[in-house]
Design an enzyme around this catalytic site. Structure first.
Site, short mmCIF file in Angstrom:
data_model
loop_
_atom_site.label_atom_id
_atom_site.label_comp_id
_atom_site.label_asym_id
_atom_site.label_seq_id
_atom_site.Cartn_x
_atom_site.Cartn_y
_atom_site.Cartn_z
N HIS A 170 -12.63 0.99 -8.23
CA HIS A 170 -12.81 0.20 -7.00
C HIS A 170 -11.62 0.41 -6.05
CE1 HIS A 170 -13.55 -3.19 -4.30
NE2 HIS A 170 -12.33 -3.64 -4.57
N ASP B 275 -11.15 18.82 22.50
CA ASP B 275 -11.45 18.70 21.07
C ASP B 275 -10.13 18.48 20.34
OD1 ASP B 275 -12.45 19.18 18.32
OD2 ASP B 275 -14.22 19.91 19.36
N TRP C 211 -5.33 1.51 -10.12
CA TRP C 211 -5.25 2.57 -9.11
C TRP C 211 -3.83 3.10 -8.99
CZ3 TRP C 211 -2.86 3.17 -4.26
CH2 TRP C 211 -2.11 2.08 -3.81
N SER D 290 -6.32 17.09 2.21
CA SER D 290 -7.18 16.69 3.33
C SER D 290 -6.43 15.79 4.30
CB SER D 290 -8.41 15.97 2.77
OG SER D 290 -9.03 15.21 3.76
N SER D 291 -5.72 14.80 3.76
CA SER D 291 -4.99 13.85 4.62
C SER D 291 -3.90 14.54 5.42
CB SER D 291 -4.36 12.74 3.80
OG SER D 291 -5.34 11.94 3.23
N HIS E 137 4.02 2.12 -0.44
CA HIS E 137 4.17 1.15 0.63
C HIS E 137 3.86 1.72 2.00
CE1 HIS E 137 4.45 -2.92 1.68
NE2 HIS E 137 4.95 -2.50 2.82
N GLU F 278 1.79 3.92 2.47
CA GLU F 278 0.33 4.01 2.39
C GLU F 278 -0.33 2.71 2.85
OE1 GLU F 278 -1.92 6.19 1.75
OE2 GLU F 278 -3.67 4.92 1.33
N TYR G 241 0.73 0.77 5.09
CA TYR G 241 0.76 0.74 6.55
C TYR G 241 -0.10 1.82 7.16
CZ TYR G 241 4.10 -2.88 5.90
OH TYR G 241 4.68 -4.05 5.52
N SER H 197 -5.60 -3.74 19.47
CA SER H 197 -4.91 -3.68 20.75
C SER H 197 -5.78 -3.05 21.84
CB SER H 197 -3.61 -2.89 20.62
OG SER H 197 -2.79 -3.45 19.63
N HIS I 71 9.65 -3.88 -3.55
CA HIS I 71 9.13 -5.25 -3.62
C HIS I 71 7.83 -5.31 -4.43
CE1 HIS I 71 6.91 -4.70 0.50
NE2 HIS I 71 6.10 -4.45 -0.48
N HIS I 72 7.28 -4.16 -4.76
CA HIS I 72 6.14 -4.14 -5.68
C HIS I 72 6.59 -4.21 -7.13
CE1 HIS I 72 3.23 -2.94 -2.52
NE2 HIS I 72 4.28 -2.38 -1.97
N THR J 45 5.82 -7.61 13.00
CA THR J 45 4.42 -8.01 12.81
C THR J 45 4.13 -9.28 13.59
OG1 THR J 45 4.64 -7.11 10.59
CG2 THR J 45 2.64 -8.32 11.06
N LYS K 69 3.55 -8.54 17.20
CA LYS K 69 2.20 -8.03 17.49
C LYS K 69 1.21 -9.19 17.60
CE LYS K 69 0.95 -4.01 16.55
NZ LYS K 69 1.60 -3.19 17.58
N ARG L 199 -4.07 -10.86 -12.77
CA ARG L 199 -5.09 -9.98 -12.24
C ARG L 199 -5.52 -8.99 -13.32
NH1 ARG L 199 -1.73 -5.68 -8.46
NH2 ARG L 199 -3.82 -4.83 -8.17
#
Lengths: 538, 297
Positions: free
Chosen positions: A79, A108, A144, A170-171, A254, A256, A258, A269, A303-304, A329, A332, A451
């Site tokens: 998932h 293009d 994951w 790809s990315s 991290h 990732e 963002y 925006s 922090h993870h 943040t 924004k 979890r």
């Protein structure tokens, strides 16, 4: 009324290749490739969603009723992987592909053939990954994040590693393409500080992608060699360190996070000023805040990992750095509210999703701030509080922004208006049920439910049942979205105007609806007052 | 029943240390330090609620006042330096306050010196091992045991067992998946140092009433401490995904008065002198097999 004529004309004259294979498999057209990305993302969203439905069904009440614990772990792992790499990221790349050339007046993408390759890698990567579900050892089941040593116990590690390599390639190609397009292909007069915020957000995101995807590739390659080639990067028996993997992984992970939210900020925006009929408040501050958040994302990874037993100094550094993110943040969020203030607002479906985004993403940000406080995190870490937190920022954040963008630009893509009534039904169902689904998970986490467990003590039963009911209804609500999109593209008789929305500004609204196969073959003449941010003074 | 549960959830901060139905917030916990995360949680929650009310309030006012259907005409301004400086500065001040509070709490947590007792905790797939290392300055020899999910929970949790999780009880307490065959027994009013490691994959040792969790990582020895104030039974679970039975390796800590604990420890020492083999060597490669051959209890 000229748009109807333009529409037909363009379909005939600038027509795409007639053969299905040539048009879709060999496409170098940013619009067709964008469409492919979006269809792919939607497909993966439903596949990942079906895993989520199974998870919520098993958690509906205490006791195991449906799946074995190991298969449950496969479900949570797949998932996460499918939703992150298959749904959210490709959806943003699809939106970028479609809209960036249109927004900066380019004919293009800069590298159209590479664009084709970066899309067509993805279906193979995900076939490889999904095939593990049917292999004898089963799909990866270590989460994951693939923490060793647990992930090394999986028989399907090699499949996932190769799938991640493919996605990473790809990315990176997609990111290079986006940067090259934005920096080289802007129409004359489209200065960097006149670009739409969405284009800015993608420019910054693309740099994040190039910076961190190789780090992920390195981390998973070390997993691969640890399992199959006798190395001991993460094996303490050979002098390795399992925590090293977590540092490398989250140095990718991290930023990732963002990568999955900055383009969402860009979308919001664009949408809020359109429906408030007022320019965005503090354009430069918005761009600067994006850049700040991107920079900070590189110095907060641990922090993870507050529960792995970091030294006190590291705990303090990562706590302070993480708390700092609240400042840009906050800017924004305040600026979006200030954009609404003094506006002339209407509430079509894209605006409804954008407003829900602002409120619910902010709630996810609040729990993020709470999680940054290390002693409190000792309690929150790896509980449902964290699950609630990241689903608020990723579902009501990233996903809601993607859905808002789809409603916002769908008339431009398809040439027809979607059903506003059913769009609103989809919105209200989604926004109610997503909160029924995820809000109680805060309580579960605070009460002590870890979890990634398939079964739980009966004290957690009530809120799990509430959450599951919300989950089923939220999942079902997304079928409405599918219906609205199919209706809009194939059956809607209400033709879209070129501008589509009364308050819409920017180059993408100057081309006909649907956008013809080729646009801006001649660079447009840019009038600052036509741009959303053409007259930026501060 | 539900009303009582709700009342308990709302007002019962210190009533129970273990999860209860409809529980809404974290508990204060049972150790001298566990109020730190609890207080931080509450303070930061209220800070967020206040900010949320202000920001969302402003947003809703805007949505009602500035709607086109009410004849609102869009203004042209898109910038206000004073406002921007204010709403950048105020969050910074709030964050500094929160960071100050968190730093104090974290520093006291990190100080494991001056402990009066040491227990070694080892996580295995899917059980915990507790080895008593020292108590009141004296080494303890050969007191150590495995702690597994209790049999009643284990039978009930099998797929399609047909057994009712609500029927798993100890006294009045519903202990489904939160009970073990042999709990960790410790004294109250004693600074206990835990040294925590993993035997195969990463686990995480978490008893919410103690206020923290800490990962049990093979090849690494982590340290943390607690000082429990009240005798009681405190339940927790593994908090790091560790494979198929991650959800089925609970932790139970029984805190006894010092006199009762001394008596319990003496009994254990006497028993182990006769029957128990020495604690299994903790090595990443061999630990799993060693653990499997160690008799329970």
């Amino acid at each position: 009324m000229s748009y109807a004529a333009t529409h037909d004309q363009h379909d005939d004259h600038h027509g795409a290749p007639k053969s299905f294979f040539q048009r879709w498999c060999m496409s170098t057209n940013h619009k067709d490739i964008g469409t492919l990305y979006l269809i792919f993302a939607l497909t993966m969203f439903f596949i990942g969603g079906s895993f989520a439905m199974t998870i919520r069904a098993e958690l509906f009440k205490p006791g195991l009723q449906l799946v074995q614990p190991y298969f449950f772990n496969e479900l949570t792992t797949m998932h996460g992987l499918i939703m992150i790499f298959g749904a959210i990221m490709p959806a943003f790349v699809g939106l970028g592909n479609w809209m960036i050339p249109l927004m900066v007046g380019a004919p293009d993408m800069a590298l159209p053939r590479m664009n084709n390759l970066s899309f067509w890698i993805l279906p193979f990567a995900f076939l490889l990954m999904l095939s593990t579900l049917f292999s004898p050892g089963g799909a990866p089941a270590g989460g994951w994040t693939m923490y060793p040593p647990l992930s090394l116990q999986s028989d399907s590690l090699a499949y996932v590693v190769f799938a991640i390599h493919l996605m990473g390639i790809s990315s990176i190609m997609g990111a290079i393409n986006i940067i090259a397009t934005i920096l080289n292909m802007r129409a004359p007069g489209m200065d960097l500080l006149k670009m739409p915020v969405f284009v800015w957000s993608w420019l910054i995101t693309a740099f994040l992608l190039i910076a961190v995807m190789p780090v992920l590739a390195g981390a998973v390659t070390m997993l691969l060699t640890d399992k199959y080639f006798g190395t001991s990067f993460f094996n303490p028996g050979g002098g390795g360190d399992p925590v090293l993997y977590q540092h490398v992984f989250w140095f990718f992970g991290h930023p990732e996070v963002y990568i999955m939210i900055l383009p969402a900020f860009g979308i919001i925006s664009e949408i809020v000023p359109t429906f408030a009929r007022k320019p965005i408040f503090g354009y430069k501050a918005m761009v600067f805040a994006l850049a700040c958040i991107a920079f900070l994302s590189f110095i907060v990874w641990a922090h993870h990992m507050f529960a792995v037993g970091l030294p006190l100094g590291a705990d303090l550094f990562f706590m302070y750095a993480t708390m700092l993110i609240a400042v840009p943040t906050g800017v924004k969020v305040f600026n979006w509210v200030a954009t609404m203030w003094g506006g002339s607002m209407t509430f079509e479906t894209p605006m409804l999703f954008a407003i829900a985004f602002i409120i619910l993403f902010t709630i996810g940000g609040f729990s993020g701030l709470m999680l940054a406080l290390v002693p409190a995190d000792f309690q929150y870490q790896d509980t449902y509080f964290v699950v609630a937190h990241f689903h608020y920022v990723l579902v009501t954040g990233a996903l809601f922004a993607i859905i808002a963008a789809a409603y916002y630009w769908l008339p431009k893509w398809a040439g027809n208006m979607y059903s506003e009534f059913w769009g609103k039904v989809h919105f209200w169902c989604s926004v109610v049920f997503v909160n029924v689904l995820f809000f109680p998970q805060h309580f579960l986490g605070l009460a002590g439910m870890p979890r990634r467990i398939p079964d739980y003590n009966v004290a957690f039963a009530n809120f799990n049942m509430v959450s599951s009911i919300g989950g089923f209804l939220f999942g079902a609500s997304q079928l409405i979205f599918l219906g609205v999109v199919i209706h809009c593209v194939f059956f809607s008789r209400k033709k879209a105007t070129d501008r589509v929305w009364e308050g819409a500004k920017g180059l993408e609204w100057t081309v006909p609806s649907p956008a013809p196969h080729h646009t801006f073959s001649v660079p447009p003449v840019i009038h600052d007052e036509e741009l959303a941010h053409g007259n930026v003074h501060a | 029943m539900a009303t009582a549960g709700l009342a308990l959830a709302t007002f019962g901060g210190a009533v129970q240390a273990n999860p209860h139905p409809w529980q809404l917030n974290m508990e204060r916990g049972a150790s001298t330090w566990s109020h730190v995360p609890y207080d931080l949680n509450n303070i930061s929650l209220w800070v967020c609620v206040v900010i949320g009310v202000l920001v969302f309030g402003a947003m809703f006012v805007a949505m009602f006042r500035f709607r086109k259907s009410r004849g609102a005409v869009a203004e042209k301004w898109a910038h206000n330096t004073v406002l921007e400086v204010v709403w950048t500065t105020i969050p910074v001040l709030i964050l500094i306050t929160l960071a100050y509070l968190a730093t104090g709490g974290l520093t006291s947590w990190a100080d494991t010196t001056g402990s009066q007792m040491t227990v070694k905790v080892t996580g295995y797939q899917w059980k915990w091992r507790y080895d008593y290392v020292s108590y009141m300055g004296k080494p303890i020899d050969k007191v150590g045991f495995m702690s597994r999910l209790d049999k009643q929970s284990d039978d009930t949790r099998q797929l399609d067992s047909g057994m009712d999780p609500y029927a798993v009880k100890v006294g009045d307490e519903q202990t489904y998946l939160l009970n073990v065959d042999k709990p960790l027994v410790v004294p109250v009013d004693t600074k206990i140092r835990f040294i925590i490691t993993g035997g195969d994959v990463i686990h995480s040792w978490w008893v919410p009433a103690l206020g923290w969790k800490l990962d049990a990582i093979p090849g690494i020895v982590n340290a943390a401490w607690t000082n429990i104030k009240e005798p009681g039974t405190y339940r927790g679970q593994c908090a790091e995904l560790c494979g198929q039975d991650h959800g089925f390796m609970p932790i139970v800590v029984v805190a006894k008065s010092k006199a009762d604990f001394a008596k319990w420890l003496a009994e254990q020492e006497a028993a182990s002198g006769k029957s128990l083999p020495p604690p299994a060597p903790i090595d990443a490669g061999t630990a799993a097999t060693a653990a499997a051959t160690t008799p329970p209890g």
